[in-house]
Write an enzyme that holds these catalytic residues in place. Structure first.
Site, short mmCIF file in Angstrom:
data_model
loop_
_atom_site.label_atom_id
_atom_site.label_comp_id
_atom_site.label_asym_id
_atom_site.label_seq_id
_atom_site.Cartn_x
_atom_site.Cartn_y
_atom_site.Cartn_z
N HIS A 60 0.78 -1.15 0.05
CA HIS A 60 0.02 -0.22 0.12
C HIS A 60 0.97 1.23 0.06
CE1 HIS A 60 0.93 -0.55 4.37
NE2 HIS A 60 0.46 0.60 4.50
N HIS A 62 1.51 3.69 2.03
CA HIS A 62 2.07 4.54 3.13
C HIS A 62 3.40 4.44 3.17
CE1 HIS A 62 -2.01 4.40 5.69
NE2 HIS A 62 -2.04 5.18 4.75
N ASP A 64 6.01 4.36 5.02
CA ASP A 64 6.91 3.23 5.68
C ASP A 64 6.80 1.96 4.81
OD1 ASP A 64 4.02 3.17 6.43
OD2 ASP A 64 4.79 1.90 8.39
N HIS A 65 6.12 1.86 3.75
CA HIS A 65 6.04 0.74 3.05
C HIS A 65 6.58 0.72 1.55
CE1 HIS A 65 3.77 -1.93 5.91
NE2 HIS A 65 3.51 -0.73 6.28
N HIS A 140 -7.49 -1.66 5.76
CA HIS A 140 -6.71 -0.71 6.23
C HIS A 140 -7.00 0.72 5.80
CE1 HIS A 140 -3.10 0.76 8.42
NE2 HIS A 140 -2.30 1.07 7.20
N ASP A 210 -0.45 -3.88 5.96
CA ASP A 210 -0.92 -3.65 7.28
C ASP A 210 -2.28 -3.84 7.16
OD1 ASP A 210 1.61 -2.42 7.89
OD2 ASP A 210 0.87 -0.16 7.82
N HIS A 268 6.24 -5.46 12.15
CA HIS A 268 5.22 -4.15 12.12
C HIS A 268 5.02 -3.85 13.53
CE1 HIS A 268 2.58 -0.82 10.62
NE2 HIS A 268 3.39 -1.07 9.64
#
Length: 301
Positions: A60, A62, A64-65, A140, A210, A268
């Site tokens: 996805h 976001h 941090d990914h 999410h 997530d 995570h």
């Protein structure tokens, strides 16, 4: 099957922790799953060859990914890469990456292919002769997919003593490996099971991060060999997990139990906690086979 954890902590990178990225080696293929900030540095630290990564899966959008994706793509080009690179991720990932490449005049030296995902149903997104990859729709705050990697059933194993006993010519060996019976010159039919062994059972790996607790994924990951499931919070922060659409360690363990997974790997983690051992302790109250991911750790199955 080998899993190398490059990063497994939530939100922002720190000097001692890295955001999500991992490499799955399966059937001699290397797949990069998520690409948080600092991924290329972690690839170097873990001595993983950049040239062997031809497929990157982004769960996805976001930061941090995927904030490490443009840097990784650019470094591949600086190293003179010529092999195609395939990116699988939510719709929008192509726009984000190509905008950065265009404005920095940093076009790649290799062909870059984007496979953008929009479906809310599980679908096959990669398949070759040995591996198939399916999406796992997750729950999410933005459109998110997990990924299920499955080995295909391999060839049967030749029983060398048996084929010699029946004086079977080498020309029939591949037919036997493919599961076929053999007819001798005198008309005798030798059943395949008499001259071969069952193939090694295929392995499977599910990446689920997530996501909030989401039982809708159970039919997709049923009987999976290894399940990586996010466990951002401990049970004491269950309300926060629900608010942010993340999972607790106990919820991850419950999914593993209901999916009949053989092994659960937690990751995570929120950086609010002093250590990660409590995640394992809480998960093991529900599911016995629990491992903890940590930056630089690897697991072989």
């Amino acid at each position: 099957m080998k899993l190398t954890i490059l990063g497994c902590y939530a939100a922002t990178p720190r000097t001692i922790t890295n955001p999500t990225a991992q490499v799955l080696e399966i059937k001699n293929r290397l797949f990069l799953i998520d690409c948080g900030e600092g991924t290329q540095v972690q690839l170097r630290k873990n001595k993983i060859k950049f040239s062997k990564i031809n497929h990157i899966f982004i769960s996805h959008l976001h930061g941090d990914h995927f904030f490490g994706l443009i840097g990784t793509i650019s470094t591949f080009a600086l190293l003179g890469r010529t092999t195609d690179l395939h990116i699988y991720g939510p719709k929008g990932v192509k726009e984000i990456i190509t905008l950065q490449l265009r404005l920095s005049n940093s076009w790649t030296t290799y062909d870059l292919f984007f496979h953008e995902l929009e479906s809310n149903e599980s679908q096959i997104i990669f398949e070759d002769s040995k591996v198939v990859v399916k999406t796992i729709p997750l729950k999410h705050r933005v459109y998110t997919n997990g990924f299920l990697f499955e080995e295909k059933l391999g060839e049967r194993k030749l029983n060398v003593d048996a084929v010699q006993q029946y004086h079977i010519h080498t020309a029939y060996y591949q037919k036997i490996k493919n599961g076929g019976d053999v007819t001798l010159e005198d008309g005798t039919v030798i059943e395949n099971k008499k001259v071969s062994f069952d193939p090694i059972p295929p392995l499977s790996y599910a990446f689920c991060s997530d996501t909030a607790y989401h039982e809708a994924i159970l039919p997709i990951i049923k009987n999976v060999d290894v399940l990586y499931h996010e466990a951002t919070f401990l049970q004491s922060e269950e309300a926060l997990a629900q608010k942010t659409l993340h999972s607790t360690a106990i919820e991850a363990a419950t999914i593993a139990l209901k999916a009949n997974a053989k092994q659960l790997i937690l990751g995570h983690y929120s950086t609010r906690y002093e250590g990660i051992e409590r995640f394992k302790e809480e998960a093991k109250t529900i599911f016995p086979n629990v491992l903890l991911a940590d930056d630089g750790s690897s697991f072989e199955f």
